[in-house]
Design an enzyme around this catalytic site. Structure first.
Site, PDB file in Angstrom:
ATOM      1  N   GLU A  84     -11.010  -6.548  -5.188  1.00 56.19           N
ATOM      2  CA  GLU A  84     -10.995  -7.583  -4.141  1.00 56.19           C
ATOM      3  C   GLU A  84     -12.246  -7.476  -3.292  1.00 56.19           C
ATOM      4  O   GLU A  84     -12.492  -6.463  -2.639  1.00 56.19           O
ATOM      5  CB  GLU A  84      -9.743  -7.402  -3.275  1.00 56.19           C
ATOM      6  CG  GLU A  84      -9.675  -8.387  -2.120  1.00 56.19           C
ATOM      7  CD  GLU A  84      -8.380  -8.250  -1.314  1.00 56.19           C
ATOM      8  OE1 GLU A  84      -7.437  -7.590  -1.793  1.00 56.19           O
ATOM      9  OE2 GLU A  84      -8.337  -8.804  -0.210  1.00 56.19           O
ATOM     10  N   HIS A 115       0.871  -1.177   0.000  1.00 55.66           N
ATOM     11  CA  HIS A 115       0.000   0.000   0.000  1.00 55.66           C
ATOM     12  C   HIS A 115       0.907   1.226   0.000  1.00 55.66           C
ATOM     13  O   HIS A 115       2.019   1.166   0.540  1.00 55.66           O
ATOM     14  CB  HIS A 115      -0.821   0.086   1.286  1.00 55.66           C
ATOM     15  CG  HIS A 115      -1.766  -1.043   1.515  1.00 55.66           C
ATOM     16  ND1 HIS A 115      -1.392  -2.205   2.110  1.00 55.66           N
ATOM     17  CD2 HIS A 115      -3.080  -1.166   1.250  1.00 55.66           C
ATOM     18  CE1 HIS A 115      -2.431  -3.019   2.197  1.00 55.66           C
ATOM     19  NE2 HIS A 115      -3.473  -2.420   1.677  1.00 55.66           N
ATOM     20  N   HIS A 145     -11.751 -14.274   2.343  1.00 58.05           N
ATOM     21  CA  HIS A 145     -12.958 -13.481   2.144  1.00 58.05           C
ATOM     22  C   HIS A 145     -14.096 -14.307   1.561  1.00 58.05           C
ATOM     23  O   HIS A 145     -15.248 -14.165   1.975  1.00 58.05           O
ATOM     24  CB  HIS A 145     -12.647 -12.271   1.261  1.00 58.05           C
ATOM     25  CG  HIS A 145     -11.601 -11.374   1.854  1.00 58.05           C
ATOM     26  ND1 HIS A 145     -11.110 -10.274   1.212  1.00 58.05           N
ATOM     27  CD2 HIS A 145     -10.940 -11.442   3.044  1.00 58.05           C
ATOM     28  CE1 HIS A 145     -10.197  -9.682   1.976  1.00 58.05           C
ATOM     29  NE2 HIS A 145     -10.075 -10.387   3.089  1.00 58.05           N
ATOM     30  N   ASP A 190      -5.219 -13.588  -3.689  1.00 56.86           N
ATOM     31  CA  ASP A 190      -4.727 -13.467  -2.310  1.00 56.86           C
ATOM     32  C   ASP A 190      -4.891 -14.817  -1.627  1.00 56.86           C
ATOM     33  O   ASP A 190      -6.012 -15.241  -1.299  1.00 56.86           O
ATOM     34  CB  ASP A 190      -5.520 -12.395  -1.546  1.00 56.86           C
ATOM     35  CG  ASP A 190      -5.021 -10.986  -1.843  1.00 56.86           C
ATOM     36  OD1 ASP A 190      -4.103 -10.835  -2.680  1.00 56.86           O
ATOM     37  OD2 ASP A 190      -5.547 -10.040  -1.231  1.00 56.86           O
ATOM     38  N   MET A 228       2.610  -5.719  -7.661  1.00 51.41           N
ATOM     39  CA  MET A 228       1.275  -5.173  -7.342  1.00 51.41           C
ATOM     40  C   MET A 228       1.395  -4.048  -6.315  1.00 51.41           C
ATOM     41  O   MET A 228       2.244  -4.094  -5.435  1.00 51.41           O
ATOM     42  CB  MET A 228       0.401  -6.315  -6.790  1.00 51.41           C
ATOM     43  CG  MET A 228      -0.988  -5.933  -6.362  1.00 51.41           C
ATOM     44  SD  MET A 228      -1.100  -5.343  -4.673  1.00 51.41           S
ATOM     45  CE  MET A 228      -1.781  -6.782  -3.857  1.00 51.41           C
ATOM     46  N   GLU A 234      -9.777 -13.544  -2.590  1.00 51.98           N
ATOM     47  CA  GLU A 234      -8.986 -13.943  -1.413  1.00 51.98           C
ATOM     48  C   GLU A 234      -9.653 -15.133  -0.735  1.00 51.98           C
ATOM     49  O   GLU A 234     -10.853 -15.119  -0.472  1.00 51.98           O
ATOM     50  CB  GLU A 234      -8.860 -12.782  -0.422  1.00 51.98           C
ATOM     51  CG  GLU A 234      -8.197 -13.244   0.884  1.00 51.98           C
ATOM     52  CD  GLU A 234      -7.840 -12.145   1.861  1.00 51.98           C
ATOM     53  OE1 GLU A 234      -7.337 -11.099   1.420  1.00 51.98           O
ATOM     54  OE2 GLU A 234      -8.051 -12.355   3.067  1.00 51.98           O
ATOM     55  N   ASP A 276       2.276   1.769   3.420  1.00 48.05           N
ATOM     56  CA  ASP A 276       3.210   0.769   3.975  1.00 48.05           C
ATOM     57  C   ASP A 276       4.639   1.268   3.785  1.00 48.05           C
ATOM     58  O   ASP A 276       5.543   0.895   4.523  1.00 48.05           O
ATOM     59  CB  ASP A 276       3.112  -0.582   3.250  1.00 48.05           C
ATOM     60  CG  ASP A 276       1.748  -1.237   3.387  1.00 48.05           C
ATOM     61  OD1 ASP A 276       1.012  -0.873   4.323  1.00 48.05           O
ATOM     62  OD2 ASP A 276       1.434  -2.104   2.551  1.00 48.05           O
ATOM     63  N   ASP A 314      -1.540 -13.164   1.181  1.00 42.76           N
ATOM     64  CA  ASP A 314      -2.084 -12.053   1.959  1.00 42.76           C
ATOM     65  C   ASP A 314      -2.460 -12.603   3.330  1.00 42.76           C
ATOM     66  O   ASP A 314      -3.628 -12.852   3.617  1.00 42.76           O
ATOM     67  CB  ASP A 314      -3.302 -11.439   1.263  1.00 42.76           C
ATOM     68  CG  ASP A 314      -3.768 -10.192   2.000  1.00 42.76           C
ATOM     69  OD1 ASP A 314      -3.009  -9.715   2.869  1.00 42.76           O
ATOM     70  OD2 ASP A 314      -4.877  -9.711   1.727  1.00 42.76           O
ATOM     71  N   LYS A 347     -14.977  -8.621  -0.244  1.00 43.92           N
ATOM     72  CA  LYS A 347     -15.020  -9.136   1.130  1.00 43.92           C
ATOM     73  C   LYS A 347     -16.424  -8.869   1.649  1.00 43.92           C
ATOM     74  O   LYS A 347     -16.966  -7.788   1.405  1.00 43.92           O
ATOM     75  CB  LYS A 347     -13.975  -8.411   1.986  1.00 43.92           C
ATOM     76  CG  LYS A 347     -13.798  -9.000   3.381  1.00 43.92           C
ATOM     77  CD  LYS A 347     -12.641  -8.313   4.112  1.00 43.92           C
ATOM     78  CE  LYS A 347     -12.464  -8.905   5.490  1.00 43.92           C
ATOM     79  NZ  LYS A 347     -11.401  -8.221   6.256  1.00 43.92           N
ATOM     80  N   ASP A 379      -6.853 -14.511   7.921  1.00 47.47           N
ATOM     81  CA  ASP A 379      -5.606 -14.296   7.151  1.00 47.47           C
ATOM     82  C   ASP A 379      -4.481 -15.226   7.618  1.00 47.47           C
ATOM     83  O   ASP A 379      -3.346 -14.792   7.863  1.00 47.47           O
ATOM     84  CB  ASP A 379      -5.134 -12.827   7.262  1.00 47.47           C
ATOM     85  CG  ASP A 379      -6.073 -11.862   6.537  1.00 47.47           C
ATOM     86  OD1 ASP A 379      -6.810 -12.300   5.636  1.00 47.47           O
ATOM     87  OD2 ASP A 379      -6.052 -10.664   6.870  1.00 47.47           O
ATOM     88  N   ASP A 388     -11.957 -12.290   9.827  1.00 49.11           N
ATOM     89  CA  ASP A 388     -10.970 -12.470   8.744  1.00 49.11           C
ATOM     90  C   ASP A 388      -9.636 -12.899   9.355  1.00 49.11           C
ATOM     91  O   ASP A 388      -8.917 -12.094   9.927  1.00 49.11           O
ATOM     92  CB  ASP A 388     -10.815 -11.132   8.017  1.00 49.11           C
ATOM     93  CG  ASP A 388      -9.904 -11.214   6.806  1.00 49.11           C
ATOM     94  OD1 ASP A 388      -9.733 -12.306   6.259  1.00 49.11           O
ATOM     95  OD2 ASP A 388      -9.372 -10.162   6.421  1.00 49.11           O
TER      96      ASP A 388
HETATM   97  C1  GLT Z   1      -5.865  -5.563   4.165  1.00 48.19           C
HETATM   98  C2  GLT Z   1      -6.913  -6.546   3.737  1.00 48.19           C
HETATM   99  C3  GLT Z   1      -6.478  -7.364   2.601  1.00 48.19           C
HETATM  100  C4  GLT Z   1      -6.274  -6.569   1.348  1.00 48.19           C
HETATM  101  C5  GLT Z   1      -5.172  -5.611   1.466  1.00 48.19           C
HETATM  102  C6  GLT Z   1      -5.137  -4.759   0.220  1.00 48.19           C
HETATM  103  S1  GLT Z   1      -5.210  -4.683   2.886  1.00 48.19           S
HETATM  104  O1  GLT Z   1      -4.814  -6.222   4.817  1.00 48.19           O
HETATM  105  O2  GLT Z   1      -7.228  -7.366   4.858  1.00 48.19           O
HETATM  106  O3  GLT Z   1      -7.354  -8.407   2.343  1.00 48.19           O
HETATM  107  O4  GLT Z   1      -5.925  -7.478   0.317  1.00 48.19           O
HETATM  108  O5  GLT Z   1      -5.692  -3.510   0.415  1.00 48.19           O
HETATM  109 MN    MN Z   2      -6.549  -9.495   0.625  1.00 48.83          MN
HETATM  110 MN    MN Z   3      -8.295 -11.092   4.555  1.00 49.12          MN
END
Ligand code: GLT
Ligand code: MN
Ligand code: MN
Length: 392
Positions: free
Chosen positions: A182, A55, A221, A246, A89, A218, A58, A292, A184, A258, A256
């Site tokens: 993306e 980002h 998501h 992702d 990206m 993702e 970041d 991600d 979610k 991750d 979420d």
């Molecule tokens: C954030 C989010 C991710 C996105 C990122 C891109 S930022 O961490 O949870 O799923 O992919 O903006």
């Molecule tokens: Mn993501």
């Molecule tokens: Mn996520």
């Protein structure tokens, strides 16, 4: 070199925000120090990643002056060159600042929308300067807790206006850049607009430059929404719209998470890798394998690098398993047994003759209904491949 060591051909990438995640959560403070981007680049090179994504903030802190920005970017580019990493990206942070509490491109206040658009123009310039060819839009704040605040159609129209504006900016600048949307379903908003990859795929058809825009599904998501990730990715591939992905892990019904790729639902992970690597149809998807995800909150920086190695190792192991599965003679036999080429020409491209031929066909539906398909056997073989009990 170990066969599971990552190589540039694997196209493994991580975000600065992933390995740089300090482990803050809604209930607790950071458990790890905030690392400098240049140190993260060095660490990613050490574990064998091919690229790093980011980002705007970041790398360049919010509110930095133009000269501060330039100095930071110069130092970062040196680190990339020194460690041989690329930036495939980039994206914009349109969620952290309190100004985005009502959304960014969809906020009711046009001043917020103007700020979001301007911030994204600058972040696109930054991404392109670093060599990015894909630009992700994750609308984390583009949603609501109460639908009393706006007609959701208004949000869609505003989001469309923003993307159309930005596509034209990219064209006018002559940038080689594609957008990846993306989805979610929720978090941090109660409901986020365009909740799934499927919603995004249709929305893209309403844009002024649909050819420039694809999706960034993702794992976490789609899984939060209780959906099959593999089906979403397959639909994106079918539409020629898988511009980015992702990878991480998630359990249905949770926040979420991750998590490290493959750490939950190994079957979905296996089937995802099988699809991306094209072990069934021989067509490999050539985009970045972007993780991600972030390390558990229990970890120090050593644990973060264990996490990063784990994502890539599991991906490569699953790719091996997928190749072995699709090469397994018993699998081929079981799959072949459920299909034949008989009258398949009648099933596509309508004509009056085909309608007549279809009507004339003798089909023993009772025999079809009584026939076993062997999918229990097939699935068990898949499980045994995943567990390493078959296929060497
Ligand atoms: C954030 C989010 C991710 C996105 C990122 C891109 S930022 O961490 O949870 O799923 O992919 O903006
Ligand atoms: Mn993501
Ligand atoms: Mn996520």
């Amino acid at each position: 070199m170990d066969r599971l060591d990552p190589t540039p051909d694997d196209r493994f990438t991580f975000g600065l925000w992933t390995v740089g995640n300090p482990g803050r959560d809604p209930f607790g403070e950071a458990v790890r120090p905030v690392s400098r981007p240049v140190d993260l680049v060095a660490g990613l090179a050490r574990v064998g990643a091919w690229g790093v994504n980011l980002h705007d903030n970041d790398l360049v802190p919010f509110g930095a002056s133009a000269s501060e920005r330039d100095a930071i970017v110069r130092e970062f580019k040196q680190a990339l060159a020194e460690h041989g990493l690329v930036v495939p990206m980039a994206t914009t942070n349109l969620f952290s600042h309190p100004a985005f509490k009502d959304g960014a491109f969809t906020a009711n206040d046009p001043a917020v929308r103007a700020f979001a658009l301007r911030k994204t123009l600058d972040a696109i310039d930054l991404g392109v300067e670093l060599g990015a060819s894909t630009y992700v839009f994750w609308g984390g704040r583009e949603g609501c807790e109460t639908d009393a605040c706006r007609d959701p159609r208004e949000a869609l129209a505003r989001f469309r206006d923003a993307l159309d504006f930005l596509c034209d900016y990219v064209r006018e600048q002559g940038y080689e850049l594609r957008f990846a949307l993306e989805a979610k379903p929720n978090e941090p908003r109660g409901d986020i607009y365009l909740a799934t990859t499927g919603h995004m795929l249709h929305f893209i058809t309403t844009l002024a430059h649909p050819e420039m825009v694809g999706v960034n599904p993702e794992v976490a998501h789609e899984t939060m929404a209780g959906l099959s990730f593999v089906h979403g990715v397959a639909q994106a591939l079918d539409a020629g719209k898988l511009f980015h992905i992702d990878l991480n892990a998630q359990r249905i019904g949770r926040y979420d998470q991750d998590l490290r790729f493959g750490s939950e639902d190994l079957r979905q992970a296996f089937l995802t890798v099988r699809l991306l690597e094209g072990t069934l149809d021989g067509q490999r998807w050539e985009g970045s394998r972007h993780f991600d995800a972030h390390a558990y909150r229990s970890e120090d920086m050593n644990g973060v690098w264990d996490f990063a190695r784990g994502c890539m190792r599991t991906y490569k192991l699953l790719a091996e398993r997928a190749r072995a599965f699709d090469a397994d003679p018993e699998v081929r036999e079981l799959l072949a047994a459920t299909r034949s080429d008989a009258h398949t020409d009648l099933l596509r491209e309508h004509s009056a003759e085909k309608v007549a031929a279809l009507r004339a066909l003798t089909i023993d539906v009772d025999a079809l209904g009584a026939q076993g398909l062997g999918y229990e056997r097939l699935d068990q073989i898949m499980v045994e491949h995943i567990l390493g009990a078959r296929g060497g």
